[in-house]
Scaffold this active site. Structure first.
Site, PDB file in Angstrom:
ATOM      1  N   TYR A   1       0.670  -1.145  -0.022  1.00  0.00           N
ATOM      2  CA  TYR A   1       0.014  -0.031  -0.078  1.00  0.00           C
ATOM      3  C   TYR A   1       0.975   1.266   0.169  1.00  0.00           C
ATOM      4  CZ  TYR A   1      -3.571   3.323   1.605  1.00  0.00           C
ATOM      5  OH  TYR A   1      -4.395   4.476   1.760  1.00  0.00           O
TER       6      TYR A   1
ATOM      7  N   ASP B   1       9.302   2.550  -0.494  1.00  0.00           N
ATOM      8  CA  ASP B   1       8.425   3.320   0.229  1.00  0.00           C
ATOM      9  C   ASP B   1       8.604   3.028   1.998  1.00  0.00           C
ATOM     10  OD1 ASP B   1       6.231   4.106   1.921  1.00  0.00           O
ATOM     11  OD2 ASP B   1       4.572   3.441   0.337  1.00  0.00           O
TER      12      ASP B   1
ATOM     13  N   LYS C   1       4.817  10.136   8.466  1.00  0.00           N
ATOM     14  CA  LYS C   1       4.550  10.691   9.583  1.00  0.00           C
ATOM     15  C   LYS C   1       5.830  10.939  10.670  1.00  0.00           C
ATOM     16  CE  LYS C   1       1.239   8.115   9.419  1.00  0.00           C
ATOM     17  NZ  LYS C   1       0.938   7.799   7.886  1.00  0.00           N
TER      18      LYS C   1
HETATM   19  N1  HOZ Z   1      -2.403   1.094   6.750  1.00  0.00           N
HETATM   20  C1  HOZ Z   1      -2.524   2.510   6.564  1.00  0.00           C
HETATM   21  C2  HOZ Z   1      -1.297   3.129   7.086  1.00  0.00           C
HETATM   22  N2  HOZ Z   1      -0.354   2.678   6.593  1.00  0.00           N
HETATM   23  C3  HOZ Z   1      -3.669   2.883   7.869  1.00  0.00           C
HETATM   24  C4  HOZ Z   1      -4.103   4.267   7.862  1.00  0.00           C
HETATM   25  C5  HOZ Z   1      -5.439   4.837   7.214  1.00  0.00           C
HETATM   26  O1  HOZ Z   1      -5.536   4.405   6.272  1.00  0.00           O
HETATM   27  O2  HOZ Z   1      -5.955   5.648   7.992  1.00  0.00           O
END
Ligand code: HOZ
Length: 427
Positions: free
Chosen positions: A143, A238, A266
């Site tokens: 993702y 990433d 973040k």
């Molecule tokens: N898996 C997502 C962050 N790597 C979760 C956060 C989201 O989509 O709110």
């Protein structure tokens, strides 16, 4: 127990799609309604009903120092006194950019953005501009945020909720994203051979963290490095989750593989909305205003976020908490494994440093296919049982859990006890 959260959810659904601002928060796949959070401190998070939980979500990873670390809070508070946003250059941006380039030898130059989504989206655009090619390779279950190119076979909420990749994404965009199997170099090789001279970038989570946690197989990252170099393809790591998490210098330091470009998230905002992408100078010189590839943002390099990020990264650099994080996470993983054996419930506990997850399957999880063998209904039962024991985990099988420097030995012990009780309930 969740009375106030239930009331807030009813209210929230009137004004927000699904009552949430990000799908994974909705607790849908664990057949529950979401908790509403009131505050957090150190390793603990508190819901609207006043219940306390030991938190392993850590705002989905970045809070390596735990919630509301005093130095990070102080940095944000002090910065806010001087204004919250200028949309203009500041000295602190240089400080953080310099620090990042020192810690990540693969990054000669870096551009701050506001989220991991923006970082990945921009990095791919630059790679396309640099190579003059359109197609990219991404891996199933990885993702990289929700920009159009990445919503094909995506992990995280898209995987959790079984949302197919394409609605809202044009056929042209979707056809430029080619999907390879995570940890399967042959599939990458095949795609490159079938699309000669057309691949701009390979983008990969060097430790997959959005399909649960899946470590890279031996030689996988090195193999990608070689395939990319041999074919004029930009290799993008990433590291939105792994950067500063699995080592100060991220997965690229841990595994000793140097990408051409890196995305960060973040963590470099101390948990505030920040992302960044960076890499080789010749590639980054393509970015406007030096080069022709446009990318911009009023809030990019926001002074509050830069102050928080600088404070957090400096602490991580000075205190080197990684051996301690590893020790605590390994204590937790061992305890969980032992209980699972005791209860005869097959669990695969995958872990890289302080990022980890447990799959309810007897098959080792090395890629998306094996991750999908996990019993998600059993996970949902387990999640509920853990929550009632005071443990706050990501409400999905296909997410990672994180140990922070704020977790104490007592927290770990309590978590193992909770796991024991939870397995008793669901076994
Ligand atoms: N898996 C997502 C962050 N790597 C979760 C956060 C989201 O989509 O709110």
């Amino acid at each position: 127990m969740y009375k106030k959260s239930a009331q807030l959810f009813t209210e929230a659904k009137k004004y927000m799609p699904g009552g949430v601002n990000s799908p994974v928060r909705a607790f849908k796949s664990v057949n529950m309604e979401p908790l509403f959070i009131k505050r957090a401190l150190g390793s603990k998070i508190y819901d609207a009903d006043g219940s306390e939980y030991i938190d392993y979500v850590a705002s989905w990873g970045p809070l390596i120092l735990g919630h509301a670390h005093p130095e990070v809070v102080k940095a944000v508070t002090e910065a806010a006194k001087n204004g919250t946003s200028y949309g203009a250059s500041t000295e602190i941006e240089i400080e953080l950019a310099k620090l990042i380039t020192e810690i990540y030898p693969s990054i000669d130059k870096v551009r701050m953005v506001n989220s991991g989504t923006e970082a990945a989206m921009s990095a791919v655009r630059i790679a396309r501009g640099f190579t003059g090619r359109d197609k990219i390779i991404k891996f199933d279950g990885c993702y990289h945020g929700h920009s159009d190119s990445f919503l094909i076979k995506a992990g995280s909420g898209a995987l959790t909720l079984g949302i197919p990749g394409n609605p809202g994404v044009t056929k042209g965009t979707a056809s430029d994203t080619l999907i390879a199997g995570y940890n399967t170099l042959e599939s990458v090789q095949e795609i490159i051979e079938a699309n000669p001279g057309q691949i701009a970038a390979i983008i990969v989570e060097p430790v997959a963290g959005n399909a649960g946690v899946i470590p890279p197989a031996e030689d996988f990252l090195e193999g990608l490095r070689k395939l990319a170099a041999d074919n004029g393809i930009i290799l993008i790591f990433d590291e939105v989750i792994t950067g500063f998490r699995v080592a100060l210098g991220g997965a690229q330091e841990l595994y000793g593989v140097k990408p051409d470009m890196t995305c960060l998230g973040k963590i470099i905002g101390g948990g505030l909305p920040v992302g960044a992408y960076g890499g080789r100078a010749d590639i980054m010189d393509m970015v406007a205003p030096d080069g022709p590839v446009y990318q911009a943002g009023t809030l990019a390099g926001n002074p509050l976020a830069m102050a928080a990020g600088l404070a957090a990264v400096n602490i991580l650099k000075e205190e080197n908490p990684y051996p301690q994080l590893d020790k605590m996470a390994s204590l937790l993983a061992d305890g969980i494994r032992e209980c699972s054996v005791k209860h005869g419930i097959p669990i695969q506990q995958n872990r890289v440093g302080s990022m980890m997850c447990r799959f309810f399957t007897d098959k080792p999880v090395t890629g998306l296919d094996s991750a999908m063998t996990s019993d998600t209904e059993l996970f949902a039962e387990y999640f509920k049982a853990m929550l009632s024991e005071g443990i706050y985990m990501a409400p999905s099988q296909f997410e990672a859990g994180f140990v922070s420097t704020a977790h104490t030995a007592e927290d770990i012990e309590k978590t193992i006890e909770a796991h024991d009780n939870a397995l008793k309930k669901i076994g």
